[in-house]
Structures are given as structure tokens and as C-alpha cells.
Write an enzyme that holds these catalytic residues in place. Structure first.
Site, mmCIF file in Angstrom:
data_model
loop_
_atom_site.group_PDB
_atom_site.id
_atom_site.type_symbol
_atom_site.label_atom_id
_atom_site.label_comp_id
_atom_site.label_asym_id
_atom_site.label_seq_id
_atom_site.Cartn_x
_atom_site.Cartn_y
_atom_site.Cartn_z
ATOM 1 N N SER A 49 0.856 -1.184 0.000
ATOM 2 C CA SER A 49 0.000 0.000 0.000
ATOM 3 C C SER A 49 0.897 1.240 0.000
ATOM 4 C CB SER A 49 -0.862 0.011 1.260
ATOM 5 O OG SER A 49 -0.015 0.194 2.391
ATOM 6 N N ASP A 81 -1.247 -1.626 -4.066
ATOM 7 C CA ASP A 81 -2.592 -1.699 -3.496
ATOM 8 C C ASP A 81 -3.097 -0.273 -3.239
ATOM 9 O OD1 ASP A 81 -4.804 -2.998 -2.330
ATOM 10 O OD2 ASP A 81 -3.917 -2.861 -0.319
ATOM 11 N N HIS A 82 -4.277 0.040 -3.728
ATOM 12 C CA HIS A 82 -4.894 1.360 -3.500
ATOM 13 C C HIS A 82 -3.987 2.530 -3.862
ATOM 14 C CE1 HIS A 82 -8.533 -0.196 -1.626
ATOM 15 N NE2 HIS A 82 -7.773 -1.036 -0.962
ATOM 16 N N GLY A 174 -10.318 -3.691 7.707
ATOM 17 C CA GLY A 174 -10.330 -3.924 9.147
ATOM 18 C C GLY A 174 -11.291 -5.059 9.466
ATOM 19 N N ASP A 224 -5.244 -7.933 4.701
ATOM 20 C CA ASP A 224 -4.215 -7.139 5.373
ATOM 21 C C ASP A 224 -4.329 -7.259 6.898
ATOM 22 O OD1 ASP A 224 -2.326 -5.336 6.176
ATOM 23 O OD2 ASP A 224 -3.268 -3.569 5.339
ATOM 24 N N THR A 225 -5.504 -6.890 7.450
ATOM 25 C CA THR A 225 -5.637 -6.820 8.911
ATOM 26 C C THR A 225 -5.305 -8.147 9.601
ATOM 27 O OG1 THR A 225 -7.330 -5.152 8.610
ATOM 28 C CG2 THR A 225 -7.214 -6.150 10.781
#
Ligand code: 13P
Length: 276
Positions: A49, A81-82, A174, A224-225
Site C-alpha cells: 500500500s 494496493d490502493h 479492518g 491485510d488486517t
């Protein structure tokens, strides 16, 4: 081997499984992701990211992923990513990224389409695939998401030329209290396009919904989280067992082991094991 994400995701879409896209910000997470993919004989996407790039620097982080990917026995794609700006897209393309996501979902539809089109052109000029986001994913406890409007799907794909489409169908970045997916909405979007669909915010989504999503066109799943939780939990566990431990190599070897096991479970859930 370091490869493009395009073929691995198209194959996943055709054979109804999903390729895991796992976020890294350092050497240890990168090694754990690739070790998990090797153990499960799975293709994998290693994502960075903009925040991870800020933390480690683009050259260092992409250098780690590229050198680990080149040694790997399975296909590994290096993914932005993003990406929120065209300049980060350009920098990543110049640093050997093999997969790009441009995220214009924070803008009005028209603006999102114009910027994403430019990102797609930049990526395609280097033979790299590009993902876009339609609708907007929220962040647990921070920002509100917006489900993808199926009425926008065809126009967005035609105007932008994206290779893969990230959609908002109930998950959030999240881990939230309720991240059940809107499967009827997914089915509707899937009936409108053949391009592979992408599920972001997959930490916290019930496993049954993940399976239904894969049956209905989701071919890339972002995690990710769960990685960050496992990382933190594992360090705490090591230090609780031995508070005197001060060798990062001892601590982080155990962390990598826990991360690898967790990621292997995700790969099995996504069905990409044995698909190399
Ligand atoms: P989670 O943090 O919910 O796993 O989402 C990850 C993601 O979508 C990265 O793009």
C-alpha cells in the site's frame, strides 16, 4: 518467479477459485507470504500500500519483494494496493511492479473514470494489468463505505478499460462486527461482466461468504488486517514465553512461522492451493 497478476487471476476466474493478495511492509511478512504460497503450491500476489511504501521506501520494499519473488518456486506478482495518485502508479511501474490497482473510488464517478483510464493506459503501456474500484470500501471505525451501484458497472468498465474490478459488497477494511456480503448484489454484478471481480477488506468476512463470493466471480481476495493481528499476537506470545529474548532473528522467525500458517489457511479457503 516474479510474474504478472493477469494470467493467475484470469485462470482463477475461469476455474472458480481466488488468488490471495496479501499486504506486506517488510522482509518478514514478504517471506511468510511466499513461503505459504510455496507450501500450498499456489500463485500469490504480494501487495504494497502507499502507507507501506512510505514506511519502507519504494526501492527498498519493491526490492525485497522482487528478490524474494525471483527465488520463489511459485508465481508471485508485485502489486500496488490502493494507488491514489497517478504519480505513485508511475513510480511503481518504473520500479518493476507487475500489477497495479488505481483507487479513484473516493472521487465522483466521472472523475474516478477519467483518472482510472489514465492509470490503465500507463499500466498497459508496460504490459501490466490494472484494477479499479467502483463503489467505496469503508474502514472499520473510521470511514463509511458505499456499496457498488450495479447501474454503473458496464459504463465504468468500458470507459476505464480495467482488467479487474474491485467492488464494495459489504466488507470493510479492518475487522468489523458484521461483514456479511451482499451475495445477491454480487450475483447481479457478476451477471453483467466477465472480468474478474476483486474482494477487498476480506479480514472479518465469514468463511461461508468468502466461499459464496468465489462461486460468483470473485477471483482475487485482499487480506491485510489478519496479517497485522497475527504479527502482533505472535510477537506478544514469544515475549510472554521468554521476556529476556532480545534477538530479533529468534523473535521474527517465530512470527514468520505463525504468519505462514495463517496465510496457508487463507490460501486453502480461497482454493488456490495446488493451482500452480
Ligand atoms: P483487510 O484489512 O480487511 O484485510 O483488507 C485488506 C485490503 O482490502 C487491502 O486492500
Amino acid at each position: 518467479m516474479l510474474t504478472s497478476s493477469k494470467e493467475m487471476i484470469l485462470k482463477a476466474r475461469a476455474e472458480k477459485y481466488a488468488v490471495g493478495c496479501f499486504n506486506t511492509s517488510d522482509l518478514e511478512i514478504t517471506k511468510a507470504i511466499i513461503a505459504a504460497a510455496e507450501a500450498q503450491e499456489s500463485p500469490v500476489i504480494v501487495a504494497t500500500s502507499p502507507k507501506a511504501i512510505d514506511y519502507a521506501s519504494l526501492q527498498t520494499l519493491s526490492g525485497i519483494v522482487k528478490s524474494e519473488a525471483k527465488k520463489a518456486e511459485v508465481p508471485v506478482a508485485l502489486h500496488l494496493d490502493h494507488g491514489l495518485t497517478l504519480s505513485i502508479v508511475e513510480e511503481c511501474l518504473n520500479n518493476g511492479y507487475t500489477s497495479i490497482m488505481f483507487d479513484g473510488s473516493g472521487s465522483e464517478l466521472e472523475h474516478n473514470e477519467i483518472l482510472t483510464r489514465q492509470a490503465v493506459e500507463m499500466a498497459h503501456a508496460k504490459n501490466v494489468s490494472c484494477e479499479g474500484e467502483l463503489g467505496h470500501l469503508g474502514k472499520v471505525g473510521k470511514t463509511q463505505g458505499q456499496l457498488t451501484d450495479p447501474n454503473d458497472v458496464i459504463e465504468y468498465i468500458q470507459k476505464t478499460g480495467v482488467d479487474f474490478l474491485a467492488i464494495s459488497i459489504g466488507s470493510q477494511h479492518g475487522i468489523g462486527d458484521n461483514e456479511e456480503l451482499d451475495i445477491p448484489l454480487l450475483k447481479k454484478i457478476n451477471s453483467m461482466t466477465k472480468i474478474p471481480l476483486v474482494l477487498h477488506g476480506a479480514s472479518g468476512v465469514p468463511e461461508t461468504d468468502i466461499k459464496k463470493a468465489i462461486k460468483n466471480g470473485i477471483a482475487k481476495i485482499n487480506i491485510d488486517t489478519d496479517i497485522r493481528h497475527t504479527f502482533a499476537k505472535s510477537i506478544k506470545k514469544v515475549l510472554e514465553k521468554n521476556a529476556q529474548e532480545n534477538d530479533p532473528r529468534e523473535i521474527l522467525t517465530k512470527v514468520m512461522f505463525d504468519l505462514q500458517k495463517m496465510i496457508e489457511e487463507k490460501i486453502k479457503l480461497f482454493g488456490s492451493n495446488g493451482k500452480v
